[in-house]
Design a protein around this motif. Structure first.
Motif, PDB file in Angstrom:
ATOM      1  N   TYR A 145      -6.984  12.031  -9.046  1.00 39.00           N
ATOM      2  CA  TYR A 145      -6.880  10.782  -9.316  1.00 39.00           C
ATOM      3  C   TYR A 145      -5.849  10.021  -8.897  1.00 39.00           C
ATOM      4  CZ  TYR A 145      -5.887   7.010 -12.520  1.00 39.00           C
ATOM      5  OH  TYR A 145      -5.517   5.627 -13.279  1.00 39.00           O
ATOM      6  N   GLN A 146      -4.496  10.885  -8.881  1.00 41.57           N
ATOM      7  CA  GLN A 146      -3.289  10.407  -8.285  1.00 41.57           C
ATOM      8  C   GLN A 146      -3.533   9.982  -6.767  1.00 41.57           C
ATOM      9  OE1 GLN A 146       0.602  12.243  -9.630  1.00 41.57           O
ATOM     10  NE2 GLN A 146      -0.784  13.494 -10.456  1.00 41.57           N
ATOM     11  N   VAL A 147      -4.198  10.752  -6.299  1.00 39.98           N
ATOM     12  CA  VAL A 147      -4.436  10.698  -4.448  1.00 39.98           C
ATOM     13  C   VAL A 147      -5.082   9.444  -4.422  1.00 39.98           C
ATOM     14  CG1 VAL A 147      -5.701  11.948  -2.626  1.00 39.98           C
ATOM     15  CG2 VAL A 147      -3.884  12.990  -3.930  1.00 39.98           C
ATOM     16  N   SER A 148      -6.356   9.529  -5.212  1.00 39.68           N
ATOM     17  CA  SER A 148      -7.267   8.177  -5.108  1.00 39.68           C
ATOM     18  C   SER A 148      -6.913   6.861  -5.352  1.00 39.68           C
ATOM     19  CB  SER A 148      -8.788   8.450  -5.910  1.00 39.68           C
ATOM     20  OG  SER A 148      -8.276   8.114  -7.425  1.00 39.68           O
ATOM     21  N   GLN A 149      -5.646   6.666  -6.414  1.00 41.05           N
ATOM     22  CA  GLN A 149      -5.068   5.462  -6.721  1.00 41.05           C
ATOM     23  C   GLN A 149      -4.137   5.417  -5.345  1.00 41.05           C
ATOM     24  OE1 GLN A 149      -5.840   3.440  -9.161  1.00 41.05           O
ATOM     25  NE2 GLN A 149      -7.492   4.796  -9.015  1.00 41.05           N
ATOM     26  N   SER A 150      -3.335   6.270  -4.949  1.00 38.43           N
ATOM     27  CA  SER A 150      -2.522   6.152  -3.999  1.00 38.43           C
ATOM     28  C   SER A 150      -3.199   5.606  -2.540  1.00 38.43           C
ATOM     29  CB  SER A 150      -1.632   7.179  -3.700  1.00 38.43           C
ATOM     30  OG  SER A 150      -0.956   7.112  -2.395  1.00 38.43           O
ATOM     31  N   LEU A 151      -4.248   6.125  -2.246  1.00 39.98           N
ATOM     32  CA  LEU A 151      -5.144   5.734  -1.223  1.00 39.98           C
ATOM     33  C   LEU A 151      -5.655   4.462  -1.269  1.00 39.98           C
ATOM     34  CD1 LEU A 151      -6.066   6.391   1.656  1.00 39.98           C
ATOM     35  CD2 LEU A 151      -7.818   7.953   0.651  1.00 39.98           C
ATOM     36  N   ARG A 152      -6.113   4.464  -2.687  1.00 42.54           N
ATOM     37  CA  ARG A 152      -6.673   2.909  -3.053  1.00 42.54           C
ATOM     38  C   ARG A 152      -5.574   1.897  -2.633  1.00 42.54           C
ATOM     39  NH1 ARG A 152      -7.324  -0.867  -7.017  1.00 42.54           N
ATOM     40  NH2 ARG A 152      -9.589  -1.671  -7.340  1.00 42.54           N
ATOM     41  N   ALA A 153      -4.490   1.831  -3.028  1.00 39.36           N
ATOM     42  CA  ALA A 153      -3.584   0.663  -2.869  1.00 39.36           C
ATOM     43  C   ALA A 153      -3.134   0.662  -1.435  1.00 39.36           C
ATOM     44  CB  ALA A 153      -2.179   1.462  -3.684  1.00 39.36           C
ATOM     45  N   SER A 154      -3.225   1.772  -0.627  1.00 41.06           N
ATOM     46  CA  SER A 154      -2.868   1.619   0.642  1.00 41.06           C
ATOM     47  C   SER A 154      -4.069   0.955   1.561  1.00 41.06           C
ATOM     48  CB  SER A 154      -2.778   3.178   1.571  1.00 41.06           C
ATOM     49  OG  SER A 154      -1.556   3.684   0.986  1.00 41.06           O
ATOM     50  N   ILE A 155      -5.079   1.202   0.975  1.00 42.36           N
ATOM     51  CA  ILE A 155      -6.317   0.490   1.720  1.00 42.36           C
ATOM     52  C   ILE A 155      -6.424  -0.917   1.460  1.00 42.36           C
ATOM     53  CG2 ILE A 155      -8.839   0.357   1.608  1.00 42.36           C
ATOM     54  CD1 ILE A 155      -9.030   3.421   1.249  1.00 42.36           C
ATOM     55  N   LEU A 156      -6.120  -1.227   0.148  1.00 44.17           N
ATOM     56  CA  LEU A 156      -6.169  -2.594  -0.354  1.00 44.17           C
ATOM     57  C   LEU A 156      -4.989  -3.434   0.097  1.00 44.17           C
ATOM     58  CD1 LEU A 156      -7.602  -2.454  -3.921  1.00 44.17           C
ATOM     59  CD2 LEU A 156      -8.973  -2.944  -1.805  1.00 44.17           C
ATOM     60  N   GLY A 157      -3.863  -2.653   0.380  1.00 44.23           N
ATOM     61  CA  GLY A 157      -2.506  -3.384   0.957  1.00 44.23           C
ATOM     62  C   GLY A 157      -2.575  -3.441   2.507  1.00 44.23           C
ATOM     63  N   ARG A 158      -3.365  -2.794   3.092  1.00 41.45           N
ATOM     64  CA  ARG A 158      -3.460  -2.862   4.681  1.00 41.45           C
ATOM     65  C   ARG A 158      -3.451  -4.062   5.384  1.00 41.45           C
ATOM     66  NH1 ARG A 158      -8.679  -3.141   3.475  1.00 41.45           N
ATOM     67  NH2 ARG A 158     -10.008  -4.180   5.034  1.00 41.45           N
ATOM     68  N   SER A 159      -2.762  -4.015   6.502  1.00 40.99           N
ATOM     69  CA  SER A 159      -2.744  -5.302   7.416  1.00 40.99           C
ATOM     70  C   SER A 159      -4.259  -5.385   7.982  1.00 40.99           C
ATOM     71  CB  SER A 159      -1.697  -5.178   8.381  1.00 40.99           C
ATOM     72  OG  SER A 159      -1.948  -6.082   9.456  1.00 40.99           O
ATOM     73  N   PRO A 160      -4.718  -6.592   8.513  1.00 38.27           N
ATOM     74  CA  PRO A 160      -5.917  -6.724   9.057  1.00 38.27           C
ATOM     75  C   PRO A 160      -5.818  -6.103  10.474  1.00 38.27           C
ATOM     76  CG  PRO A 160      -5.214  -8.752   8.180  1.00 38.27           C
ATOM     77  CD  PRO A 160      -4.157  -7.883   7.957  1.00 38.27           C
ATOM     78  N   ARG A 161      -4.725  -5.751  10.909  1.00 36.52           N
ATOM     79  CA  ARG A 161      -4.626  -5.183  12.131  1.00 36.52           C
ATOM     80  C   ARG A 161      -4.855  -3.477  12.052  1.00 36.52           C
ATOM     81  NH1 ARG A 161      -0.805  -8.930  11.888  1.00 36.52           N
ATOM     82  NH2 ARG A 161       1.034  -7.229  11.568  1.00 36.52           N
ATOM     83  N   ASP A 162      -4.783  -3.046  11.066  1.00 37.98           N
ATOM     84  CA  ASP A 162      -4.975  -1.655  10.859  1.00 37.98           C
ATOM     85  C   ASP A 162      -6.135  -1.172  11.027  1.00 37.98           C
ATOM     86  OD1 ASP A 162      -2.006  -1.397  10.183  1.00 37.98           O
ATOM     87  OD2 ASP A 162      -2.549  -1.505   8.052  1.00 37.98           O
ATOM     88  N   PRO A 163      -6.300   0.066  11.859  1.00 36.05           N
ATOM     89  CA  PRO A 163      -7.502   0.564  12.062  1.00 36.05           C
ATOM     90  C   PRO A 163      -8.500   0.973  10.751  1.00 36.05           C
ATOM     91  CG  PRO A 163      -5.819   2.440  12.489  1.00 36.05           C
ATOM     92  CD  PRO A 163      -5.280   0.964  11.980  1.00 36.05           C
TER      93      PRO A 163
END
Length: 249
Positions: free
Chosen positions: A19-37
């Motif tokens: 759960y902790q990993v999914s939430q951390s990865l979710r935050a990284s994905i939603l906060g990514r820059s449009p230029r990120d792969p």
């Protein structure tokens, strides 16, 4: 092909690791820059990155796949879904990263900021201060442009002096305080209640006056028990729901 690079976290062994990993990865994905792969590292690489087993990583990825944030293709890999709808329900389980994920993934406009006297209703949280730094932001769905919530943050002035306004457009306040300012966050208390839209909320969220909204208050504390930030967020009642899951262990 270059892969997306998620943030790192310190795991709390009292909470389910997936759960902790999914939430951390979710935050990284939603906060990514449009230029990120869009391509994610492999399961094995992500497991090493987070310090968990491949089985735990697989469970975390399934959570994000079920939400529609990623798609998985045999032999090709796992990819971020760029058109996934934001503002889906969030399950809170006592993790700071869950709070970050809750606040991430929308287009953010900084409406105003400055300093003001501590509001009377928040005086108990800032007994040693006469003024706080204030920030008012409007968040909208990335795909449709529809306003979904607006947030007022009341922050200790000494922390506000180290906040870059550009970071507040990209990241939630919790992430800015913890990962950029370096505040030592110990806990966040959440209160969610039903209210009726006041004139400001009705105008900003484009909803009828006195229509139902979700009123969220988040109090962020440091290790010494001081309040660092009070967040007051008004969510459209027809776009959000909150579920709290209690760990029985």
């Amino acid at each position: 092909m270059t892969s997306f690079a998620p943030d790192s976290i310190v795991l709390n062994r009292k909470l389910p690791l997936w759960y902790q990993v999914s939430q951390s990865l979710r935050a990284s994905i939603l906060g990514r820059s449009p230029r990120d792969p869009l391509r994610l590292p492999t399961e094995e690489q992500l497991a090493v990155h987070y310090g968990v087993s491949v089985l735990t990583m697989r469970q975390a990825l399934k959570e994000l796949e079920d939400e529609g944030l990623i798609t998985r293709h045999r032999r090709r890999g796992t990819f971020i879904e760029p058109n996934a709808r934001r503002g889906t329900p969030v399950r809170l389980l006592g993790s700071v990263d869950a709070i970050v994920a809750q606040q991430s993934g929308m287009t953010t406009e900084l409406l105003d900021h400055g300093h003001a006297r501590v509001p009377a209703e928040l005086a108990e949280f800032f007994p040693d201060l006469a003024e706080v730094a204030t920030y008012h932001r409007l968040r909208s769905d990335e795909k449709t442009g529809e306003p979904t919530n607006h947030a007022h943050n009341y922050v200790r002035p000494e922390l506000a002096d180290r906040i870059d306004l550009d970071d507040l457009v990209r990241w939630p306040m919790t992430k800015v305080l913890r990962d950029i300012v370096g505040a030592d966050i110990s806990r966040i208390t959440d209160t969610v209640e039903a209210r009726l839209a006041d004139p400001e909320t009705a105008r900003l969220l484009n909803v009828p006056l006195l229509s139902p909204i979700l009123h969220y208050t988040g109090i962020t504390y440091d290790m010494a028990g001081r309040v660092l930030d009070v967040a007051v967020i008004h969510y459209r009642g027809d776009r959000f729901s909150f579920t709290v899951t209690l760990d029985a262990t």
